[in-house]
Enzyme design. Structure first.
Site, mmCIF file in Angstrom:
data_model
loop_
_atom_site.group_PDB
_atom_site.id
_atom_site.type_symbol
_atom_site.label_atom_id
_atom_site.label_comp_id
_atom_site.label_asym_id
_atom_site.label_seq_id
_atom_site.Cartn_x
_atom_site.Cartn_y
_atom_site.Cartn_z
ATOM 1 N N TYR A 219 -16.387 -8.187 -8.496
ATOM 2 C CA TYR A 219 -15.439 -8.304 -7.701
ATOM 3 C C TYR A 219 -15.376 -7.036 -6.661
ATOM 4 O O TYR A 219 -15.470 -5.795 -7.369
ATOM 5 C CB TYR A 219 -14.041 -8.303 -8.480
ATOM 6 C CG TYR A 219 -12.864 -8.179 -7.952
ATOM 7 C CD1 TYR A 219 -12.358 -8.909 -6.881
ATOM 8 C CD2 TYR A 219 -11.720 -7.538 -8.561
ATOM 9 C CE1 TYR A 219 -11.171 -8.687 -6.384
ATOM 10 C CE2 TYR A 219 -10.384 -7.103 -7.822
ATOM 11 C CZ TYR A 219 -10.200 -7.840 -6.860
ATOM 12 O OH TYR A 219 -8.903 -7.804 -6.309
ATOM 13 N N LYS B 34 -6.588 -14.969 -13.991
ATOM 14 C CA LYS B 34 -7.489 -16.211 -13.392
ATOM 15 C C LYS B 34 -7.234 -17.182 -14.320
ATOM 16 O O LYS B 34 -5.962 -17.671 -14.773
ATOM 17 C CB LYS B 34 -8.767 -15.732 -12.994
ATOM 18 C CG LYS B 34 -9.057 -14.478 -12.472
ATOM 19 C CD LYS B 34 -8.245 -14.537 -10.948
ATOM 20 C CE LYS B 34 -8.520 -12.955 -10.673
ATOM 21 N NZ LYS B 34 -7.379 -12.552 -9.514
ATOM 22 N N ARG C 262 3.818 0.929 -25.323
ATOM 23 C CA ARG C 262 2.252 1.269 -24.723
ATOM 24 C C ARG C 262 1.328 1.220 -25.620
ATOM 25 O O ARG C 262 0.317 1.145 -25.300
ATOM 26 C CB ARG C 262 2.351 2.837 -23.803
ATOM 27 C CG ARG C 262 1.185 3.073 -23.175
ATOM 28 C CD ARG C 262 1.393 4.272 -22.075
ATOM 29 N NE ARG C 262 2.252 5.436 -22.461
ATOM 30 C CZ ARG C 262 2.151 6.301 -23.331
ATOM 31 N NH1 ARG C 262 0.818 6.281 -23.923
ATOM 32 N NH2 ARG C 262 2.813 7.292 -23.670
HETATM 33 N N1 LCS Z 1 -12.815 -9.180 -12.341
HETATM 34 C C1 LCS Z 1 -13.003 -10.394 -11.526
HETATM 35 C C2 LCS Z 1 -14.354 -11.100 -11.830
HETATM 36 C C3 LCS Z 1 -12.060 -10.576 -10.644
HETATM 37 O O1 LCS Z 1 -12.229 -11.603 -9.990
HETATM 38 C C4 LCS Z 1 -10.823 -9.745 -10.468
HETATM 39 C C5 LCS Z 1 -9.761 -10.198 -9.331
HETATM 40 C C6 LCS Z 1 -10.816 -8.841 -11.243
HETATM 41 C C7 LCS Z 1 -11.675 -8.337 -12.133
HETATM 42 C C8 LCS Z 1 -9.392 -7.694 -10.994
HETATM 43 O O2 LCS Z 1 -8.570 -8.593 -11.807
HETATM 44 P P1 LCS Z 1 -6.755 -8.266 -11.335
HETATM 45 O O3 LCS Z 1 -6.492 -6.727 -11.386
HETATM 46 O O4 LCS Z 1 -6.615 -8.797 -9.950
HETATM 47 O O5 LCS Z 1 -6.266 -9.057 -12.335
HETATM 48 N N2 LCS Z 1 -10.385 -11.229 -8.531
HETATM 49 C C9 LCS Z 1 -9.771 -11.469 -7.283
HETATM 50 C C10 LCS Z 1 -10.206 -12.188 -6.389
HETATM 51 O O6 LCS Z 1 -11.368 -12.699 -6.426
HETATM 52 N N3 LCS Z 1 -9.243 -12.750 -5.497
HETATM 53 O O7 LCS Z 1 -8.023 -11.695 -5.795
HETATM 54 C C11 LCS Z 1 -8.261 -11.040 -7.085
#
Ligand code: LCS
Length: 393
Positions: free
Chosen positions: A111, A208, A58
């Site tokens: 998001y 992503k 961790r």
């Molecule tokens: N920031 C952005 C710009 C994102 O698009 C997402 C997830 C996150 C942070 C959070 O990331 P995660 O915890 O999911 O790895 N975006 C998503 C979307 O547009 N569709 O599904 C997840």
């Protein structure tokens, strides 16, 4: 290899610093939760920060550390902090920078959960948030208060694909002594490096573009200097937002092809956006590469390419969009983005469904908005897929 003076593509392959006693050519998975100390004194020295030895996964792990070094180098930052998810990264930033009585100014179009967590959990702890159109610098200026402790920007925004002027926002925030965090998920460091415009913290959902293969969830926070790095890292460690070594291994593997994946996807995205813009059933298209995009000129100066995220609305609004999403055969109807496969989704009922009606309206998330993440399939197939689906609308 010391890789500071090599090109971006070379850094993807040789960046970071990793060496083990066996001379492994790629970074192995150190799938262990804990590490043996040589002696009681060595253990004590590790805990006191007087020895570089690993203690507990961790807190730190060689596979995860290799990824953190690589990503920090790609963004030209001081150090990276890998997290279990993009939301882990978002909350590491909020947790480190905000306390009771503080105020944050954030892009309205972020998001959905990045906004909702402020309106729910952080509100409970006495943090106030203003959501403004950060593409309009005057709105940012008006929102700043004496207690503002963070300016949080997502550019291009999710899902409206609006572009915020990073340099103008960083200059303004710094005049008021406010640090700036930029969610760089939609670009990746291949297309945009926010530290070059003055940002203090950069974060990503690694789920992503950076990983790119839709097979892990992960996040990273990168700090511009050691003071911020230590502050952010302690939040990740104590709140337990840490990544797992196997996740880190997959991201190290995925990121090697970042630039060739993005090159292909953004070339196709330009063609798909032009196709949609000329289609009689399409009301509007938002893609930074189109001259019709309100910040097309800014995108050219701030980004090294236009990316592969498109939003658009059909003339028949939500109902037409629903028919389209149910009719595509190659694009996958799924949330997430930035992978090798093309995805289509409806933000108002999916990724941003928890954002209030007022919040959606102010962020420009209309009920008919469809988000399309272009993958690396043959573009003729993607356009043929849209053609047959649009014929059913
Ligand atoms: N920031 C952005 C710009 C994102 O698009 C997402 C997830 C996150 C942070 C959070 O990331 P995660 O915890 O999911 O790895 N975006 C998503 C979307 O547009 N569709 O599904 C997840």
């Amino acid at each position: 290899m010391k890789s500071k003076n090599i090109g971006f593509n070379s850094k993807l392959i040789h960046g970071g610093e990793f060496n083990d006693a066996l001379g492994s050519a790629t970074v192995p998975i150190y799938q262990t939760s804990t590490f043996k100390f040589d002696s009681a004194e060595h253990g004590a020295a590790c805990f006191a920060g007087e020895s570089d030895g690993y203690i507990y996964t961790r807190i730190g792990n060689p596979t995860i550390h290799a990824l953190e070094m690589l990503l920090a180098e790609l963004e030209n930052g001081f150090g990276g902090i890998a997290c279990s998810s993009g939301m882990g990264a978002v909350n590491t930033v909020y947790g480190a920078m905000l306390a009771q009585g503080d105020h944050i100014v954030s892009s309205a179009a972020v998001y959905g959960p990045s906004r909702v967590v402020l309106e729910t959990y952080y509100k409970k702890f006495g943090v106030e948030a203003s959501f403004v159109n950060t593409a309009d610098i005057n709105e940012v200026r008006k929102a700043i208060r004496p207690e503002t402790k963070l300016l949080y920007i997502e550019t291009p925004s999710n899902p409206t694909i609006e572009i915020t002027d990073l340099k103008a926002c960083c200059d303004l925030a710094h005049e008021h002594g406010i640090p700036v965090a930029v969610d760089n998920t939609f670009c990746s460091p291949y297309l945009q490096r926010p530290f070059e415009f003055g940002a203090d913290i950069v974060l990503h959902s690694l789920t992503k573009f950076i990983n790119g293969h839709a097979d892990i969830v992960g996040g990273v926070v990168i700090a511009k200097d050691e003071v911020l790095y230590k502050k952010l890292r302690s939040v990740m460690v104590t709140l337990g937002f840490n990544m797992d070594p196997h996740q880190a291994y997959l991201v190290i593997r995925g990121v090697k092809t970042l630039s060739i994946r993005i090159d292909r996807a953004q070339e196709s995205a330009m063609k798909v956006a032009q196709y949609l813009e000329n289609h009689p059933k399409v009301e509007w298209v938002r893609f930074p590469g189109l001259a019709s995009h309100p910040q097309h000129e800014l995108a050219k100066t701030q980004m090294d390419g236009f990316g592969s995220m498109i939003s658009f609305e059909l003339k028949g609004g939500l109902e037409a969009g629903r028919v389209l999403m149910n009719s595509v055969q190659m694009a996958i109807l799924a949330v997430s983005l930035g992978g090798v496969e093309t995805l289509i989704q409806h933000p108002a009922s999916m990724t941003h469904s928890k954002v209030s009606a007022d919040g959606k309206e102010k962020a420009g998330i209309t009920d008919g908005l469809v988000r399309y993440s272009v993958g690396i399939e043959d573009v003729v197939d993607l356009i043929a897929d849209l053609e047959q689906a649009l014929a059913k609308v």
